[in-house]
Design an enzyme around this catalytic site. Structure first.
Site, PDB file in Angstrom:
ATOM      1  N   CYS A 196      -0.786  -7.128   4.037  1.00  0.00           N
ATOM      2  CA  CYS A 196      -1.214  -6.110   2.643  1.00  0.00           C
ATOM      3  C   CYS A 196      -2.250  -6.310   2.934  1.00  0.00           C
ATOM      4  CB  CYS A 196      -1.007  -8.002   2.160  1.00  0.00           C
ATOM      5  SG  CYS A 196       0.841  -8.691   1.488  1.00  0.00           S
ATOM      6  N   HIS A 233       7.233  -8.758  -1.876  1.00  0.00           N
ATOM      7  CA  HIS A 233       7.484  -6.699  -1.397  1.00  0.00           C
ATOM      8  C   HIS A 233       7.978  -7.218  -0.074  1.00  0.00           C
ATOM      9  CE1 HIS A 233       3.322  -5.726  -3.278  1.00  0.00           C
ATOM     10  NE2 HIS A 233       4.143  -4.915  -3.643  1.00  0.00           N
TER      11      HIS A 233
END
Length: 275
Positions: free
Chosen positions: A268, A174
């Site tokens: 996150c 990511h």
């Protein structure tokens, strides 16, 4: 720039408690189903992060966790918001599909303008917004999770220019594992996580970026949350904490070691809500 010139801006965040957090499947290189999760420790670490944000003056909303969605604790992946408009997520892996609906219901129950995505994207996992850079710029990652077609879709929904950056190292699947916004105009990133062309783009756009090395990135140092002065990052990232301090920011370390078992750290776990 001295530290006294780094001014914090009050933020609003969304978090989801790790009530059902476990590692029962593998969808990134950090997940290991053979090592059991300490649910109690994960909950204490999550609570400490939330309390740290609140103590710094920020507002934290909490999204109820749902059974059967162990990765829902990674709230940043559920959507991406800019100026009251929300571009919803559409997850790559079926294990996470239903998380998108939980986030959609959160936004549509309020006054947000919500756009359902056509293309696969994983919210703030692969999108970062810098309101003070070039009039307001979105950096967007692709290569492992988000479909590059989602970048154009996000640009149409949010009305901000989107710069596409190709991720090439599976360990940094990511964007938020390889790049972080330190304030409204400045970033930190790990160059080798990106393709050579994307490295050139980043160097041109952000010549004064704080650069991480592989050890920093593997410590999830770039998976951070910053209010423009206070940089919240995990306790493993001590070397990178010194780098952001040298750049004039104030590092705040929080232990999120248990949540790293699922492949995520501070960022996150925290979605920013931008009205």
């Amino acid at each position: 720039m001295s530290q006294t010139e780094r001014l914090p801006r009050m933020r609003t965040y969304l978090m989801c408690p790790p009530d059902h957090f476990t590692v029962d499947y593998v969808i990134n290189p950090w997940m290991d189903v053979t090592v059991p999760v300490d649910a109690g420790l994960a909950g204490k670490q999550w609570t400490l992060l939330r309390d740290t944000l609140v103590d710094l003056g920020h507002t934290v909303h909490v999204l109820d966790a749902r059974p059967g969605l162990p990765d829902m604790v990674y709230a940043a992946n559920g959507a991406f918001s800019v100026d009251g408009t929300v571009y919803g997520a559409r997850f790559r892996y079926p294990q996470r599909t239903d998380e998108a609906e939980a986030h959609r219901l959160f936004y549509t129950a309020d006054t947000w303008s919500y756009a359902s995505p056509v293309h696969v994207n994983e919210g703030e996992g692969d999108f970062a917004y810098l309101p003070g850079a070039y009039g307001g710029m979105i950096l967007a990652g692709y290569g492992f999770r988000t479909d590059p077609a989602a970048h154009a879709e996000a640009q149409e929904v949010l009305g901000r220019p989107v710069v596409s950056l190709r991720l090439v190292d599976p360990a940094f699947y990511h964007l938020d594992t390889a790049l972080a916004a330190l304030d409204d105009r400045h970033v930190a990133y790990f160059p080798e996580a990106f393709s050579p062309a994307s490295q050139r783009v980043l160097a041109q756009l952000f010549p004064d970026a704080v650069l991480a090395d592989r050890a920093d990135a593997e410590a999830f140092a770039l998976n951070l949350v910053s209010d423009g002065r206070h940089v919240i990052l995990n306790t493993e990232a001590t070397a990178f904490g010194a780098k952001v301090r040298d750049a004039g920011y104030s590092p705040v370390h929080v232990d999120l070691g248990e949540l790293k078992r699922g492949g995520g750290s501070v960022k996150c776990v925290v979605a920013e809500l931008r009205r």
